[in-house]
Scaffold this motif. Structure first.
Motif, PDB file in Angstrom:
ATOM      1  N   PHE A  40       3.359   9.670  23.393  1.00  0.00           N
ATOM      2  CA  PHE A  40       4.078   8.261  23.453  1.00  0.00           C
ATOM      3  C   PHE A  40       4.530   7.882  21.869  1.00  0.00           C
ATOM      4  O   PHE A  40       5.403   7.256  21.914  1.00  0.00           O
ATOM      5  CB  PHE A  40       2.807   7.271  23.746  1.00  0.00           C
ATOM      6  CG  PHE A  40       2.245   7.621  25.136  1.00  0.00           C
ATOM      7  CD1 PHE A  40       2.991   7.513  26.163  1.00  0.00           C
ATOM      8  CD2 PHE A  40       1.111   8.044  25.241  1.00  0.00           C
ATOM      9  CE1 PHE A  40       2.553   7.706  27.191  1.00  0.00           C
ATOM     10  CE2 PHE A  40       0.464   8.163  26.382  1.00  0.00           C
ATOM     11  CZ  PHE A  40       1.324   7.986  27.722  1.00  0.00           C
ATOM     12  N   ASP A  98       6.767   1.645  32.702  1.00  0.00           N
ATOM     13  CA  ASP A  98       6.243   2.735  33.394  1.00  0.00           C
ATOM     14  C   ASP A  98       5.329   2.716  34.476  1.00  0.00           C
ATOM     15  O   ASP A  98       5.194   3.184  35.693  1.00  0.00           O
ATOM     16  CB  ASP A  98       5.656   4.070  32.293  1.00  0.00           C
ATOM     17  CG  ASP A  98       7.137   4.718  31.474  1.00  0.00           C
ATOM     18  OD1 ASP A  98       8.151   4.344  32.045  1.00  0.00           O
ATOM     19  OD2 ASP A  98       6.613   5.387  30.672  1.00  0.00           O
ATOM     20  N   PHE A  99       4.419   1.741  34.130  1.00  0.00           N
ATOM     21  CA  PHE A  99       3.298   1.461  34.964  1.00  0.00           C
ATOM     22  C   PHE A  99       3.827   0.644  36.384  1.00  0.00           C
ATOM     23  O   PHE A  99       3.445   1.126  37.138  1.00  0.00           O
ATOM     24  CB  PHE A  99       2.287   0.549  34.249  1.00  0.00           C
ATOM     25  CG  PHE A  99       1.377  -0.138  35.060  1.00  0.00           C
ATOM     26  CD1 PHE A  99      -0.080   0.436  35.527  1.00  0.00           C
ATOM     27  CD2 PHE A  99       1.433  -1.601  35.383  1.00  0.00           C
ATOM     28  CE1 PHE A  99      -0.841  -0.032  36.256  1.00  0.00           C
ATOM     29  CE2 PHE A  99       0.415  -2.193  36.446  1.00  0.00           C
ATOM     30  CZ  PHE A  99      -0.830  -1.408  36.701  1.00  0.00           C
ATOM     31  N   LEU A 144      -0.394   8.790  31.656  1.00  0.00           N
ATOM     32  CA  LEU A 144      -0.479   7.151  31.940  1.00  0.00           C
ATOM     33  C   LEU A 144      -1.272   6.705  33.281  1.00  0.00           C
ATOM     34  O   LEU A 144      -2.126   6.010  33.263  1.00  0.00           O
ATOM     35  CB  LEU A 144       0.797   6.425  32.013  1.00  0.00           C
ATOM     36  CG  LEU A 144       0.728   5.033  32.341  1.00  0.00           C
ATOM     37  CD1 LEU A 144       0.131   4.128  31.245  1.00  0.00           C
ATOM     38  CD2 LEU A 144       2.151   4.493  32.405  1.00  0.00           C
ATOM     39  N   ASP A 192       7.156   0.097  26.899  1.00  0.00           N
ATOM     40  CA  ASP A 192       7.743   1.364  27.839  1.00  0.00           C
ATOM     41  C   ASP A 192       6.250   1.448  28.697  1.00  0.00           C
ATOM     42  O   ASP A 192       6.527   1.950  29.870  1.00  0.00           O
ATOM     43  CB  ASP A 192       7.952   2.691  26.859  1.00  0.00           C
ATOM     44  CG  ASP A 192       9.102   2.234  26.170  1.00  0.00           C
ATOM     45  OD1 ASP A 192       9.848   1.521  26.437  1.00  0.00           O
ATOM     46  OD2 ASP A 192       9.418   3.068  25.131  1.00  0.00           O
ATOM     47  N   LEU A 193       5.128   1.459  28.338  1.00  0.00           N
ATOM     48  CA  LEU A 193       4.022   2.029  29.053  1.00  0.00           C
ATOM     49  C   LEU A 193       3.827   0.903  30.117  1.00  0.00           C
ATOM     50  O   LEU A 193       3.741   1.207  31.305  1.00  0.00           O
ATOM     51  CB  LEU A 193       2.532   1.836  28.339  1.00  0.00           C
ATOM     52  CG  LEU A 193       2.423   2.984  27.469  1.00  0.00           C
ATOM     53  CD1 LEU A 193       1.231   2.953  26.575  1.00  0.00           C
ATOM     54  CD2 LEU A 193       2.291   4.175  27.997  1.00  0.00           C
ATOM     55  N   TRP A 194       4.195  -0.370  29.975  1.00  0.00           N
ATOM     56  CA  TRP A 194       4.036  -1.354  30.847  1.00  0.00           C
ATOM     57  C   TRP A 194       5.038  -1.093  32.099  1.00  0.00           C
ATOM     58  O   TRP A 194       5.044  -1.026  33.281  1.00  0.00           O
ATOM     59  CB  TRP A 194       4.298  -2.856  30.288  1.00  0.00           C
ATOM     60  CG  TRP A 194       4.450  -3.862  31.444  1.00  0.00           C
ATOM     61  CD1 TRP A 194       5.344  -4.500  31.754  1.00  0.00           C
ATOM     62  CD2 TRP A 194       3.248  -4.214  32.312  1.00  0.00           C
ATOM     63  NE1 TRP A 194       5.021  -5.710  32.664  1.00  0.00           N
ATOM     64  CE2 TRP A 194       3.774  -5.337  32.921  1.00  0.00           C
ATOM     65  CE3 TRP A 194       1.934  -3.736  32.439  1.00  0.00           C
ATOM     66  CZ2 TRP A 194       2.848  -5.949  34.092  1.00  0.00           C
ATOM     67  CZ3 TRP A 194       1.322  -4.392  33.290  1.00  0.00           C
ATOM     68  CH2 TRP A 194       1.822  -5.331  34.236  1.00  0.00           C
ATOM     69  N   LYS A 231       4.370  12.237  30.614  1.00  0.00           N
ATOM     70  CA  LYS A 231       4.075  11.111  29.846  1.00  0.00           C
ATOM     71  C   LYS A 231       3.310  10.169  31.002  1.00  0.00           C
ATOM     72  O   LYS A 231       2.281   9.790  30.760  1.00  0.00           O
ATOM     73  CB  LYS A 231       5.289  10.552  29.294  1.00  0.00           C
ATOM     74  CG  LYS A 231       4.602   9.116  28.727  1.00  0.00           C
ATOM     75  CD  LYS A 231       6.084   8.450  28.164  1.00  0.00           C
ATOM     76  CE  LYS A 231       6.751   8.726  26.963  1.00  0.00           C
ATOM     77  NZ  LYS A 231       7.710   7.925  26.612  1.00  0.00           N
ATOM     78  N   ARG A 232       4.037  10.238  32.104  1.00  0.00           N
ATOM     79  CA  ARG A 232       3.559   9.197  33.404  1.00  0.00           C
ATOM     80  C   ARG A 232       2.315   9.723  33.970  1.00  0.00           C
ATOM     81  O   ARG A 232       1.427   9.096  34.351  1.00  0.00           O
ATOM     82  CB  ARG A 232       4.775   9.042  34.294  1.00  0.00           C
ATOM     83  CG  ARG A 232       5.729   8.123  33.879  1.00  0.00           C
ATOM     84  CD  ARG A 232       6.736   7.979  34.935  1.00  0.00           C
ATOM     85  NE  ARG A 232       7.570   6.989  34.331  1.00  0.00           N
ATOM     86  CZ  ARG A 232       8.954   6.704  34.931  1.00  0.00           C
ATOM     87  NH1 ARG A 232       9.102   7.502  36.108  1.00  0.00           N
ATOM     88  NH2 ARG A 232       9.694   5.786  34.516  1.00  0.00           N
TER      89      ARG A 232
END
Length: 422
Positions: free
Chosen positions: A149, A217-218, A354, A213-215, A350-351
């Motif tokens: 990340f 992707d979530f 996550l 970006d995490l949000w 990455k995902r």
């Protein structure tokens, strides 16, 4: 005290630490967190040998929570030092190492107690020595230069002047079309040569960007019904699995006290682990449309888990308890492997990290609520047999939910087929 005041501390600690550790692991590039895990386990086993009193043992559980929360660094580290086309192989190596260690520990512990008549204190000395050696080995691990990340270069940042390193061949590559089109190639496998020159301000901006970006992707990951279905089962079942594994030996102790007879807890753990591994191997060769029948399969096997836990709780025979526990572990290992494959099959690395992190976090939130209400002495503080009756009911509810959802999905699929054919 053990069930209602000591064990819950581990659950609370694990929950509180998991998300900060998840981010810190990536930001610090794994190795420091691997070292922290080794140190926390050393403290845990040292206190297990010499600590006395309720508060001291509760503190021990906190350090064990640190050790389990930082376990994510062990599983993530390898992805930062190998090329993406080796991910499947090294994942197998890491999981196999854990499996072998768990099995050897269970078998050797059982043999040393049953045949050599070693004390439990002596077994914990071996455990302390083992984690101390692991801590020493961790110092010699190479420090990764990239992470999933924080420490990677996005495709927008790559320019024709930027050189990157192929992590597998250690060679410099630059805008090679054949490399860019390779299946599975991702920006995380590229390390900018001038990465050390990044400014603190840039790192702070990147931190905010990573969270955004995490949000995104979530939201994108969980918009898929299939992904949501398997993830919900993952979180719900892992919550129940944690509770049963944590308290099973306490239940066995109440069924047949260890001070009055020979016990085989170590052998049971080893057998359940090995048979679970066999089940995982077999399921890899089963051809079935999980998209169609997956939810009904989850419903059926969740019901079998509920039945195994119910039998373990109500039939107060130690051999029945052992057998039920083995069945429970085999089924869970089988299903969690299928869920892992179904979730990971269409995700980037990455995902993948996550989604698995989020699922584990939700499982811990549910486990914390269950522990707080059912186990903690400050609320209900139920006895161990009543707790296991609740856990059996919990899996029965999971089975019912997925049965209804599975029937609904099959009916919809049949109607869709009829409409297409007409």
């Amino acid at each position: 005290q053990l069930f209602n005041e000591i064990y819950p501390v581990w659950t609370y600690s694990y929950l509180v630490l998991l998300f900060p550790v998840f981010l810190a692991t990536d930001y610090l590039r794994y190795k420091p967190v691997v070292l922290l895990q080794g140190l926390s386990l050393i403290v845990t086993w040292f206190m297990l040998l010499y600590a006395r009193g309720l508060r001291a043992i509760q503190l021990l559980e906190f350090f064990y929570g640190v050790g389990t929360a930082t376990e994510i660094a062990y599983y993530s580290y390898i992805y930062s030092v190998v090329d993406v086309d080796l991910y499947q192989k090294v994942t197998s190596y890491c999981r196999s190492a854990v499996l072998v260690g768990y099995t050897v520990g269970s078998v050797s512990g059982q043999l040393l107690v049953s045949l050599a008549r070693w004390s439990l204190f002596s077994l914990n000395v071996i455990s302390l020595t083992s984690v101390s050696i692991a801590f020493g080995i961790a110092w010699f691990l190479p420090m990764p230069q990239k992470s999933l990340f924080f420490h990677h270069v996005s495709s927008q940042q790559l320019s024709s002047e930027t050189k990157v390193v192929d992590c597998k061949n250690r060679s410099s590559v630059q805008d090679q079309p054949d490399v860019q089109r390779t299946p599975g190639w991702e920006d995380e496998t590229k390390v900018p040569l001038n990465q050390e020159g990044r400014s603190p301000q840039k790192q702070e901006v990147d931190f905010v960007k990573v969270l955004k970006d995490l949000w995104q992707d979530f939201l994108q990951c969980y918009s898929s019904r299939t992904m949501l279905c398997w993830s919900v089962w993952w979180a719900l079942s892992t919550c129940g699995y944690f509770q049963i594994v944590n308290y099973a030996q306490g239940l066995w102790e109440m069924v047949l006290p260890s001070h009055s007879t020979e016990i085989y807890n170590g052998a049971v753990e080893a057998v359940s682990t090995l048979l679970g591994a066999v089940a995982v191997f077999v399921v890899g060769h089963i051809k079935i449309s999980w998209a169609t029948w997956g939810e009904l399969a989850l419903a059926l096997f969740s019901f079998l888990i509920a039945a195994a836990v119910y039998i373990m709780d109500t039939v107060r025979n130690i051999w029945v308890c052992y057998a039920s526990y083995v069945v429970f572990r085999i089924i869970y290992t089988l299903l969690i492997t299928i869920a892992t494959f179904q979730i990971a099959s269409n995700l980037s690395v990455k995902r993948y990290a996550l989604v698995f992190g989020v699922n584990t976090f939700i499982a811990l939130v549910l486990q914390t609520l269950l522990t707080l209400i059912v186990v903690d002495a400050s609320v209900l503080g139920l006895d161990i047999f009543t707790q296991f009756m609740i856990y059996a009911s919990y899996f029965a509810v999971i089975s019912l939910v997925f049965f209804i959802s599975g029937i609904h999905s099959i009916v919809k699929a049949c109607r869709r087929q009829e409409q297409q054919s007409s």
